[in-house]
Write an enzyme that holds these catalytic residues in place. Structure first.
Site, PDB file in Angstrom:
ATOM      1  N   THR A   1      90.928  53.416  50.350  1.00  0.00           N
ATOM      2  CA  THR A   1      91.488  52.747  49.167  1.00  0.00           C
ATOM      3  C   THR A   1      90.582  51.610  48.692  1.00  0.00           C
ATOM      4  O   THR A   1      89.854  51.010  49.499  1.00  0.00           O
ATOM      5  CB  THR A   1      92.880  52.174  49.507  1.00  0.00           C
ATOM      6  OG1 THR A   1      93.290  51.272  48.481  1.00  0.00           O
ATOM      7  CG2 THR A   1      92.879  51.411  50.822  1.00  0.00           C
ATOM      8  N   ASP A   2      90.684  51.290  47.406  1.00  0.00           N
ATOM      9  CA  ASP A   2      89.919  50.144  46.886  1.00  0.00           C
ATOM     10  C   ASP A   2      90.418  48.819  47.465  1.00  0.00           C
ATOM     11  O   ASP A   2      89.740  47.799  47.342  1.00  0.00           O
ATOM     12  CB  ASP A   2      89.948  50.113  45.346  1.00  0.00           C
ATOM     13  CG  ASP A   2      91.325  49.955  44.733  1.00  0.00           C
ATOM     14  OD1 ASP A   2      92.314  49.843  45.490  1.00  0.00           O
ATOM     15  OD2 ASP A   2      91.412  49.924  43.483  1.00  0.00           O
ATOM     16  N   GLU A   3      91.603  48.834  48.084  1.00  0.00           N
ATOM     17  CA  GLU A   3      92.148  47.579  48.615  1.00  0.00           C
ATOM     18  C   GLU A   3      91.343  47.047  49.794  1.00  0.00           C
ATOM     19  O   GLU A   3      91.471  45.874  50.156  1.00  0.00           O
ATOM     20  CB  GLU A   3      93.616  47.749  49.011  1.00  0.00           C
ATOM     21  CG  GLU A   3      94.456  48.143  47.818  1.00  0.00           C
ATOM     22  CD  GLU A   3      95.906  47.720  47.902  1.00  0.00           C
ATOM     23  OE1 GLU A   3      96.272  46.985  48.833  1.00  0.00           O
ATOM     24  OE2 GLU A   3      96.670  48.136  47.022  1.00  0.00           O
TER      25      GLU A   3
ATOM     26  N   LYS B   1      94.130  50.186  56.580  1.00  0.00           N
ATOM     27  CA  LYS B   1      93.297  51.205  55.926  1.00  0.00           C
ATOM     28  C   LYS B   1      91.813  50.928  56.205  1.00  0.00           C
ATOM     29  O   LYS B   1      91.026  51.858  56.414  1.00  0.00           O
ATOM     30  CB  LYS B   1      93.558  51.244  54.419  1.00  0.00           C
ATOM     31  CG  LYS B   1      94.869  51.883  54.017  1.00  0.00           C
ATOM     32  CD  LYS B   1      95.015  53.340  54.418  1.00  0.00           C
ATOM     33  CE  LYS B   1      94.192  54.276  53.545  1.00  0.00           C
ATOM     34  NZ  LYS B   1      94.446  55.704  53.935  1.00  0.00           N
TER      35      LYS B   1
ATOM     36  N   TYR C   1      98.595  46.132  55.152  1.00  0.00           N
ATOM     37  CA  TYR C   1      98.294  47.517  54.743  1.00  0.00           C
ATOM     38  C   TYR C   1      96.786  47.715  54.591  1.00  0.00           C
ATOM     39  O   TYR C   1      96.202  48.635  55.177  1.00  0.00           O
ATOM     40  CB  TYR C   1      99.010  47.856  53.424  1.00  0.00           C
ATOM     41  CG  TYR C   1      98.370  49.021  52.705  1.00  0.00           C
ATOM     42  CD1 TYR C   1      98.473  50.315  53.208  1.00  0.00           C
ATOM     43  CD2 TYR C   1      97.608  48.823  51.543  1.00  0.00           C
ATOM     44  CE1 TYR C   1      97.841  51.385  52.575  1.00  0.00           C
ATOM     45  CE2 TYR C   1      96.980  49.887  50.906  1.00  0.00           C
ATOM     46  CZ  TYR C   1      97.098  51.163  51.432  1.00  0.00           C
ATOM     47  OH  TYR C   1      96.463  52.196  50.811  1.00  0.00           O
TER      48      TYR C   1
ATOM     49  N   ALA D   1     102.654  66.307  52.358  1.00  0.00           N
ATOM     50  CA  ALA D   1     103.966  66.308  51.683  1.00  0.00           C
ATOM     51  C   ALA D   1     104.194  65.009  50.920  1.00  0.00           C
ATOM     52  O   ALA D   1     105.222  64.826  50.274  1.00  0.00           O
ATOM     53  CB  ALA D   1     105.093  66.541  52.700  1.00  0.00           C
TER      54      ALA D   1
ATOM     55  N   ASN E   1      94.394  52.571  42.207  1.00  0.00           N
ATOM     56  CA  ASN E   1      95.839  52.803  42.043  1.00  0.00           C
ATOM     57  C   ASN E   1      96.107  54.127  41.332  1.00  0.00           C
ATOM     58  O   ASN E   1      95.697  54.321  40.191  1.00  0.00           O
ATOM     59  CB  ASN E   1      96.463  51.669  41.220  1.00  0.00           C
ATOM     60  CG  ASN E   1      96.729  50.456  42.061  1.00  0.00           C
ATOM     61  OD1 ASN E   1      95.779  49.809  42.504  1.00  0.00           O
ATOM     62  ND2 ASN E   1      97.990  50.151  42.300  1.00  0.00           N
TER      63      ASN E   1
HETATM   64  O1  DAU Z   1      94.688  50.205  44.910  1.00  0.00           O
HETATM   65  C1  DAU Z   1      95.074  51.347  45.626  1.00  0.00           C
HETATM   66  C2  DAU Z   1      96.391  51.069  46.250  1.00  0.00           C
HETATM   67  O2  DAU Z   1      97.348  51.033  45.215  1.00  0.00           O
HETATM   68  C3  DAU Z   1      96.796  52.056  47.312  1.00  0.00           C
HETATM   69  O3  DAU Z   1      95.889  51.996  48.367  1.00  0.00           O
HETATM   70  C4  DAU Z   1      98.185  51.716  47.830  1.00  0.00           C
HETATM   71  O4  DAU Z   1      98.617  52.680  48.765  1.00  0.00           O
HETATM   72  C5  DAU Z   1      99.157  51.659  46.680  1.00  0.00           C
HETATM   73  O5  DAU Z   1     100.413  51.229  47.163  1.00  0.00           O
HETATM   74  C6  DAU Z   1      98.668  50.733  45.596  1.00  0.00           C
HETATM   75  O6  DAU Z   1      98.779  49.347  45.983  1.00  0.00           O
HETATM   76  P1  DAU Z   1      99.368  48.221  45.002  1.00  0.00           P
HETATM   77  O7  DAU Z   1      99.954  47.146  45.822  1.00  0.00           O
HETATM   78  O8  DAU Z   1      98.374  47.848  43.966  1.00  0.00           O
HETATM   79  O9  DAU Z   1     100.516  49.111  44.276  1.00  0.00           O
HETATM   80  P2  DAU Z   1     101.999  48.755  43.834  1.00  0.00           P
HETATM   81  O10 DAU Z   1     102.489  49.887  43.009  1.00  0.00           O
HETATM   82  O11 DAU Z   1     102.844  48.299  44.961  1.00  0.00           O
HETATM   83  O12 DAU Z   1     101.778  47.499  42.870  1.00  0.00           O
HETATM   84  C7  DAU Z   1     100.954  47.588  41.729  1.00  0.00           C
HETATM   85  C8  DAU Z   1     100.955  46.219  41.051  1.00  0.00           C
HETATM   86  O13 DAU Z   1     102.271  45.953  40.564  1.00  0.00           O
HETATM   87  C9  DAU Z   1     100.627  45.085  42.001  1.00  0.00           C
HETATM   88  O14 DAU Z   1      99.886  44.085  41.311  1.00  0.00           O
HETATM   89  C10 DAU Z   1     101.996  44.520  42.402  1.00  0.00           C
HETATM   90  C11 DAU Z   1     102.826  44.772  41.149  1.00  0.00           C
HETATM   91  N1  DAU Z   1     104.268  45.012  41.398  1.00  0.00           N
HETATM   92  C12 DAU Z   1     104.597  45.984  42.303  1.00  0.00           C
HETATM   93  C13 DAU Z   1     105.916  46.247  42.569  1.00  0.00           C
HETATM   94  C14 DAU Z   1     106.310  47.317  43.560  1.00  0.00           C
HETATM   95  C15 DAU Z   1     105.231  44.287  40.719  1.00  0.00           C
HETATM   96  O15 DAU Z   1     104.925  43.419  39.878  1.00  0.00           O
HETATM   97  N2  DAU Z   1     106.549  44.544  40.998  1.00  0.00           N
HETATM   98  C16 DAU Z   1     106.927  45.496  41.894  1.00  0.00           C
HETATM   99  O16 DAU Z   1     108.152  45.679  42.088  1.00  0.00           O
END
Ligand code: DAU
Length: 339
Positions: A123-125, A151, A147, A10, A176
């Site tokens: 995940t690539d992380e 994983k 996180y 979901a 991502n």
């Molecule tokens: O790489 C795969 C991963 O991508 C997955 O395993 C995770 O579950 C997923 O959450 C995601 O992780 P990120 O931390 O890369 O995703 P996020 O969308 O949180 O952030 C993407 C990029 O944007 C990261 O460099 C942080 C930045 N960011 C994020 C948020 C939420 C900002 O600059 N401002 C924000 O408010």
């Protein structure tokens, strides 16, 4: 006809995957989901009444719920996870519970049920920040957030079940992912929905961090291929090669919506923020996968979806989300600077 257990079906990628299987195969799909904050049955309206689809509410950490859901199942695809890095910085226990212990409960039950295939969605992380070059599946793991560490724990447990018990496990390490139905805590849906409402877009640090963007449908196709043809015990990186700096993605969202760059606010960085992820995807490509979507077009489609589906995301941006948003961004926005 196979019966597939999809956990976390979901959620964002899980619900796309359930729909993908129903649309493109004659598989029966059992969706086990605990319906926590990011699990949403509205994501599954299109298949809810389908004769080959069944929903079971339950948590992967609950052995009884897992055993019941596994009855008659041929293969498992495990999406169930706590996924948001920023939340893991506030509270990591639920990540350990679901991403590590939950994976163990599922593996153990799958072993007893003698399932023919277990796909662990990782995940690539797990590789950590990649300053140059691209991660290969054989590279050492260096998870740097709570996180990513959780994983990595689930990923390693899954491998151990292959080595120890011969459970036919495959692991995918995706980059991502973005697209419709993504909970508005991740950067793309957060920025789209904030921009629609003329709210600030809180960009962490200098906005130069790089992520490799993968459209959700392409990610589902890769996982379905691994389910079908992956070699037991093997790992597969899944990335589309769309490496973009966060500032570029942000500016594109604003341009799609016709909103001003003045909405961008540089805020204090995420602690331990990984600079860049990059995947070598030779293996999954050799298996027969290639992304079918161009990043800029898929991003435009995604922006349009949020514009046209306010009834999906507006109700989410209250209650739990609003409390999280205040906690995560209140102080940061007070200390922000413009572009
Ligand atoms: O790489 C795969 C991963 O991508 C997955 O395993 C995770 O579950 C997923 O959450 C995601 O992780 P990120 O931390 O890369 O995703 P996020 O969308 O949180 O952030 C993407 C990029 O944007 C990261 O460099 C942080 C930045 N960011 C994020 C948020 C939420 C900002 O600059 N401002 C924000 O408010």
């Amino acid at each position: 006809m196979r019966r597939i257990l999809v956990t976390g079906g979901a959620g964002f990628i899980g619900s796309h995957f359930v729909r993908y299987l129903i649309e493109t195969t004659d598989d029966e799909v059992v969706n086990l989901d605990a319906l926590k904050y990011a699990g949403n049955l509205a994501n599954l309206r299109a298949v809810a009444a389908h004769p080959r689809y069944r929903f079971a509410r339950g948590d992967v950490t609950d052995p009884e719920a897992v055993a019941a859901a596994l009855a008659g199942v041929d293969a498992v695809v495990n999406f169930a996870a706590e996924t948001h890095v920023d939340r893991s910085l506030m509270e990591a226990g639920s990540f350990i519970a679901t991403d590590v212990y939950g994976t163990y409960v599922l593996l153990e039950a799958a072993r007893r049920a003698e399932v023919q295939r277990f796909v662990q969605v990782s995940t690539d992380e797990v590789y950590g920040s990649v300053e140059s070059g691209s991660s290969r599946e054989s590279d050492p793991l260096d998870p740097r957030s709570p996180y990513a560490a959780s994983k990595a724990g689930g990923d390693l447990k899954a491998r151990a079940y292959f080595s120890t018990y011969g459970l036919p496990v495959c692991i995918t390490r995706g980059s991502n992912t973005f697209g419709p139905n993504q909970y508005p805590e991740k950067v793309i849906p957060l920025f789209i929905t904030n921009a629609i409402d003329d709210q600030p877009l809180p960009l962490y640090g200098d906005g130069q961090n790089v992520r490799d963007w993968l459209y959700v449908r392409d990610h589902c196709a890769a996982i379905a291929l691994v389910l079908e043809r992956g070699h037991p015990g093997e790992l597969y990186n899944v990335g589309a090669g769309n490496e973009r700096r966060n500032i570029e993605v942000t500016e594109r969202i604003l341009a799609e919506l016709g909103k001003p760059r003045s909405l961008v606010r540089f805020v204090p960085d995420r602690p331990g923020h990984d600079r860049r992820y990059s995947l070598d995807c030779t293996k999954i490509r050799a298996l027969g996968w290639a992304p079918q979507h161009v990043f800029e077009e898929a991003l435009a489609t995604t922006v349009r979806w949020y514009v046209e589906n306010e009834d999906w995301w507006r109700p989410l941006k209250s209650g739990e989300w609003a409390a999280y948003y205040r906690r995560q961004y209140g102080e940061r926005l007070a200390r922000s600077r413009p572009l």
